[in-house]
Motif scaffolding. Structure first.
Motif, PDB file in Angstrom:
ATOM      1  N   LEU A 104       0.829  -1.205   0.000  1.00  0.00           N
ATOM      2  CA  LEU A 104       0.000   0.000   0.000  1.00  0.00           C
ATOM      3  C   LEU A 104       0.862   1.254   0.000  1.00  0.00           C
ATOM      4  CD1 LEU A 104      -2.958  -0.890   2.366  1.00  0.00           C
ATOM      5  CD2 LEU A 104      -3.018  -0.407  -0.081  1.00  0.00           C
TER       6      LEU A 104
ATOM      7  N   ALA B 212       3.970   1.473  -1.116  1.00  0.00           N
ATOM      8  CA  ALA B 212       4.611   1.593  -2.422  1.00  0.00           C
ATOM      9  C   ALA B 212       3.634   2.149  -3.446  1.00  0.00           C
ATOM     10  CB  ALA B 212       5.135   0.230  -2.876  1.00  0.00           C
ATOM     11  N   LEU B 213       2.391   1.652  -3.395  1.00  0.00           N
ATOM     12  CA  LEU B 213       1.368   2.115  -4.329  1.00  0.00           C
ATOM     13  C   LEU B 213       1.075   3.594  -4.119  1.00  0.00           C
ATOM     14  CD1 LEU B 213      -0.744   1.571  -6.450  1.00  0.00           C
ATOM     15  CD2 LEU B 213      -2.247   0.664  -4.693  1.00  0.00           C
TER      16      LEU B 213
ATOM     17  N   THR C 230       3.913   5.738  -5.391  1.00  0.00           N
ATOM     18  CA  THR C 230       3.935   5.802  -6.855  1.00  0.00           C
ATOM     19  C   THR C 230       2.845   6.741  -7.374  1.00  0.00           C
ATOM     20  OG1 THR C 230       4.595   3.495  -6.817  1.00  0.00           O
ATOM     21  CG2 THR C 230       3.926   4.401  -8.942  1.00  0.00           C
ATOM     22  N   LEU C 231       1.647   6.583  -6.806  1.00  0.00           N
ATOM     23  CA  LEU C 231       0.541   7.425  -7.266  1.00  0.00           C
ATOM     24  C   LEU C 231       0.806   8.890  -6.949  1.00  0.00           C
ATOM     25  CD1 LEU C 231      -2.570   5.246  -6.425  1.00  0.00           C
ATOM     26  CD2 LEU C 231      -1.438   5.571  -8.617  1.00  0.00           C
TER      27      LEU C 231
ATOM     28  N   LEU D 167       3.106  10.181  -9.506  1.00  0.00           N
ATOM     29  CA  LEU D 167       2.430  10.397 -10.788  1.00  0.00           C
ATOM     30  C   LEU D 167       1.538  11.636 -10.753  1.00  0.00           C
ATOM     31  CD1 LEU D 167       1.488   6.802 -11.955  1.00  0.00           C
ATOM     32  CD2 LEU D 167       2.922   8.445 -13.156  1.00  0.00           C
ATOM     33  N   VAL D 168       0.848  11.824  -9.631  1.00  0.00           N
ATOM     34  CA  VAL D 168      -0.006  13.012  -9.513  1.00  0.00           C
ATOM     35  C   VAL D 168       0.852  14.268  -9.556  1.00  0.00           C
ATOM     36  CG1 VAL D 168      -1.536  14.289  -7.972  1.00  0.00           C
ATOM     37  CG2 VAL D 168      -1.904  11.850  -8.335  1.00  0.00           C
TER      38      VAL D 168
ATOM     39  N   ALA E   7       3.672  14.536 -11.101  1.00  0.00           N
ATOM     40  CA  ALA E   7       4.077  14.689 -12.503  1.00  0.00           C
ATOM     41  C   ALA E   7       2.950  15.301 -13.321  1.00  0.00           C
ATOM     42  CB  ALA E   7       4.481  13.336 -13.083  1.00  0.00           C
ATOM     43  N   LEU E   8       1.716  14.864 -13.048  1.00  0.00           N
ATOM     44  CA  LEU E   8       0.552  15.388 -13.777  1.00  0.00           C
ATOM     45  C   LEU E   8       0.399  16.893 -13.529  1.00  0.00           C
ATOM     46  CD1 LEU E   8      -1.989  14.865 -15.493  1.00  0.00           C
ATOM     47  CD2 LEU E   8      -3.206  14.338 -13.402  1.00  0.00           C
TER      48      LEU E   8
ATOM     49  N   VAL F 158       3.158  18.718 -15.417  1.00  0.00           N
ATOM     50  CA  VAL F 158       2.896  18.778 -16.860  1.00  0.00           C
ATOM     51  C   VAL F 158       1.750  19.749 -17.146  1.00  0.00           C
ATOM     52  CG1 VAL F 158       2.080  17.465 -18.858  1.00  0.00           C
ATOM     53  CG2 VAL F 158       3.822  16.501 -17.380  1.00  0.00           C
ATOM     54  N   ALA F 159       0.701  19.726 -16.293  1.00  0.00           N
ATOM     55  CA  ALA F 159      -0.421  20.645 -16.482  1.00  0.00           C
ATOM     56  C   ALA F 159       0.078  22.081 -16.407  1.00  0.00           C
ATOM     57  CB  ALA F 159      -1.492  20.399 -15.425  1.00  0.00           C
TER      58      ALA F 159
ATOM     59  N   LEU G 135       6.997  -1.921  -9.585  1.00  0.00           N
ATOM     60  CA  LEU G 135       6.253  -2.192  -8.350  1.00  0.00           C
ATOM     61  C   LEU G 135       6.057  -3.693  -8.143  1.00  0.00           C
ATOM     62  CD1 LEU G 135       3.381   0.447  -8.383  1.00  0.00           C
ATOM     63  CD2 LEU G 135       5.125   0.191  -6.639  1.00  0.00           C
TER      64      LEU G 135
ATOM     65  N   TRP H 209       5.885  -5.962  -5.076  1.00  0.00           N
ATOM     66  CA  TRP H 209       5.152  -5.347  -3.960  1.00  0.00           C
ATOM     67  C   TRP H 209       3.653  -5.624  -4.086  1.00  0.00           C
ATOM     68  CZ3 TRP H 209       7.835  -3.257  -0.072  1.00  0.00           C
ATOM     69  CH2 TRP H 209       9.149  -2.830  -0.345  1.00  0.00           C
TER      70      TRP H 209
ATOM     71  N   LEU I  74      -4.470  -6.025  -5.314  1.00  0.00           N
ATOM     72  CA  LEU I  74      -4.146  -4.630  -5.573  1.00  0.00           C
ATOM     73  C   LEU I  74      -3.838  -4.374  -7.038  1.00  0.00           C
ATOM     74  CD1 LEU I  74      -1.863  -3.352  -2.692  1.00  0.00           C
ATOM     75  CD2 LEU I  74      -4.071  -2.489  -3.414  1.00  0.00           C
TER      76      LEU I  74
ATOM     77  N   LEU J 188      -3.424   7.872 -14.977  1.00  0.00           N
ATOM     78  CA  LEU J 188      -2.561   9.038 -14.745  1.00  0.00           C
ATOM     79  C   LEU J 188      -1.583   9.230 -15.901  1.00  0.00           C
ATOM     80  CD1 LEU J 188      -1.999   8.683 -10.920  1.00  0.00           C
ATOM     81  CD2 LEU J 188      -2.889  10.688 -12.089  1.00  0.00           C
TER      82      LEU J 188
ATOM     83  N   ILE K 241      -1.412  12.515 -18.449  1.00  0.00           N
ATOM     84  CA  ILE K 241      -0.196  13.306 -18.691  1.00  0.00           C
ATOM     85  C   ILE K 241       0.084  13.390 -20.190  1.00  0.00           C
ATOM     86  CG2 ILE K 241       2.316  13.329 -18.381  1.00  0.00           C
ATOM     87  CD1 ILE K 241       1.858  12.142 -15.591  1.00  0.00           C
TER      88      ILE K 241
ATOM     89  N   LEU L   6      -2.313  15.746 -22.045  1.00  0.00           N
ATOM     90  CA  LEU L   6      -1.954  17.165 -21.896  1.00  0.00           C
ATOM     91  C   LEU L   6      -0.821  17.525 -22.841  1.00  0.00           C
ATOM     92  CD1 LEU L   6      -2.053  17.848 -18.057  1.00  0.00           C
ATOM     93  CD2 LEU L   6      -3.395  18.967 -19.820  1.00  0.00           C
TER      94      LEU L   6
END
Lengths: 212, 201
Positions: free
Chosen positions: A19, A21-22, A25-26, A29-30, A32-33, A36-37, B52, B55, B60, B71, B75, B78
């Motif tokens: 959890l 790690a997930l 990562t998320l 990514l957010v 990064a988003l 980029v935005a 990942l 893990w 999951l 995501l 990106i 955009l």
């Protein structure tokens, strides 16, 4: 070395680690988003602007105006007639200080696949100079025939006004009006014709206010 | 698993990966745009998922695949809107289907398979290949041209080649159902080739 808490500690770790790690990562990514935005905001706005100025150029003959149309704007709100809750931009076109035309950006809310963004240029006396489609999601080859197969369809609006044709004929032929529909697609033309007529109505009642 | 079953499974994954993107193959240029976008986002998302890898438990996995691909595609979308906005306009709707497509691909590949990245890359290259063939065929039949709107992707070097002049000629080929008919024809040709090869042996 075995400790009493060892195995229990291990199982807890193995259930929490994925959890974490997930989530990490998320989060990355957010981030990064968002980045980029941020860096694409300006080019995207420029692209949109260039589409607007290309449409304006196509609508207004060069030499028919002498003001900076892109800068001479006001915003109006008329959800009933202009098809959107958002403020609608109106570009004022002038020559020698006298009003020549107004270009409105109404929305046809009832397109087949979502709203159709239009640009309608209306001469000061209330006749249409031209209509352009700025953005749409209509089906290629069917609803979107105004940009390929029936590229001249939008030209039919030029020269019309609120009284020409009379109000009951301001719709597609299928509904007893004067406008062609497309082969296999009635909803798109119907939506555009309705939006253009309502824009004329709006112009008719608000004309003087628009040029102030 | 015997080879016949394996082949069937691979075919299923390929068709499942293709379906959401099929409708974008109406011209060579939009097929190329969507194909490349799918390839890039598939590689990026699979790279993250492979990293990942150990893990992730089975439960999951699906959630991760969906969130990560969504995501990554957001990106990419955009970036396309900023720097390739004309190409993005014609393919825009279908880009948003890429996460669905990638989720299907990941669900049908073994969870902890070694070389996940390589398998996804092979699969997506096949998808791009099929999209290009179909884009070429549908554009030629439906529009009588090759490289319509090529300026959108490669700038002023792009030049539309007119094969024959038609007024949107064969409309069915350009509409989404045309994509499925084209895929059916393509599969028929492949099965025919495969059958004639087995007979020759």
């Amino acid at each position: 070395m075995d400790t009493p808490g060892g195995p229990e500690h291990d199982t807890r770790r193995s259930s929490a680690a994925p959890l974490i790690a997930l989530a990490a990562t998320l989060a990355a990514l957010v981030a990064a988003l968002i980045w980029v935005a941020h860096i694409t905001r300006e080019p995207i706005a420029l692209n949109r602007q260039s589409r607007v100025s290309a449409a304006l150029e196509a609508l207004l003959p060069p030499g028919s105006y002498d003001n900076d149309v892109l800068a001479d704007t006001i915003e109006v709100r008329a959800p009933e007639l202009l098809g959107t809750e958002q403020p609608v931009v109106v570009y004022r076109v002038r020559k020698d200080g006298r009003p020549v035309a107004a270009v409105l950006r109404p929305v046809a809310p009832d397109g087949y696949r979502g709203p159709i963004e239009l640009m309608v240029a209306i001469a000061y006396d209330g006749t249409i100079i031209g209509v352009q489609v700025l953005r749409h999601n209509e089906t290629p080859g069917l609803g979107a025939q105004f940009e390929t197969r029936r590229a001249d369809w939008l030209d039919a609006f030029a020269g019309l006004s609120l009284s020409n044709p009379p109000q009951q004929r301001w719709t597609v032929r299928k509904d007893g009006g004067d406008f062609d529909a497309f082969t296999g697609a009635t909803i798109t033309p119907r939506a555009i014709v309705k939006a253009v007529r309502r824009t004329l109505e709006f112009y008719h009642t608000n004309r003087e206010r628009l040029y102030e | 698993m015997d080879t016949r079953n394996e082949t069937w499974r691979n075919d299923f994954v390929l068709v499942a990966a293709l379906c959401p993107l099929l409708a974008a193959s109406d011209t060579l240029v939009s097929a190329l745009t969507v194909g490349l976008a799918a390839l890039v986002s598939a590689l990026a998302a699979s790279g993250i998922i492979a990293a990942l890898g150990h893990w992730l438990e089975r439960d999951l996995r699906f959630l991760t695949v969906v969130l990560v691909t969504t995501l990554v595609v957001a990106i990419l979308d955009l970036m396309l809107s900023a720097w390739f906005h004309v190409a993005r306009q014609s393919a825009g709707l279908y880009l948003l289907l890429i996460p669905a497509n990638l989720a299907l691909v990941h669900l049908n590949t073994e969870p902890h398979a070694r070389g996940l990245l390589r398998r996804v890359a092979t699969l997506m290259l096949a998808v791009v290949g099929v999209l290009l063939v179909m884009g070429l065929a549908r554009e030629a039949v439906g529009r009588g041209s090759v490289l319509h709107d090529a300026q959108a992707l490669i700038g002023s070097h792009g030049r539309e080649i007119t094969l024959f002049r038609v007024d949107m000629g064969f409309l069915l080929a350009m509409l989404p159902p045309g994509a499925f008919i084209a895929l059916g024809l393509l599969l028929a040709v492949r099965n025919w080739l495969r059958a004639s090869r087995t007979n020759a042996q």
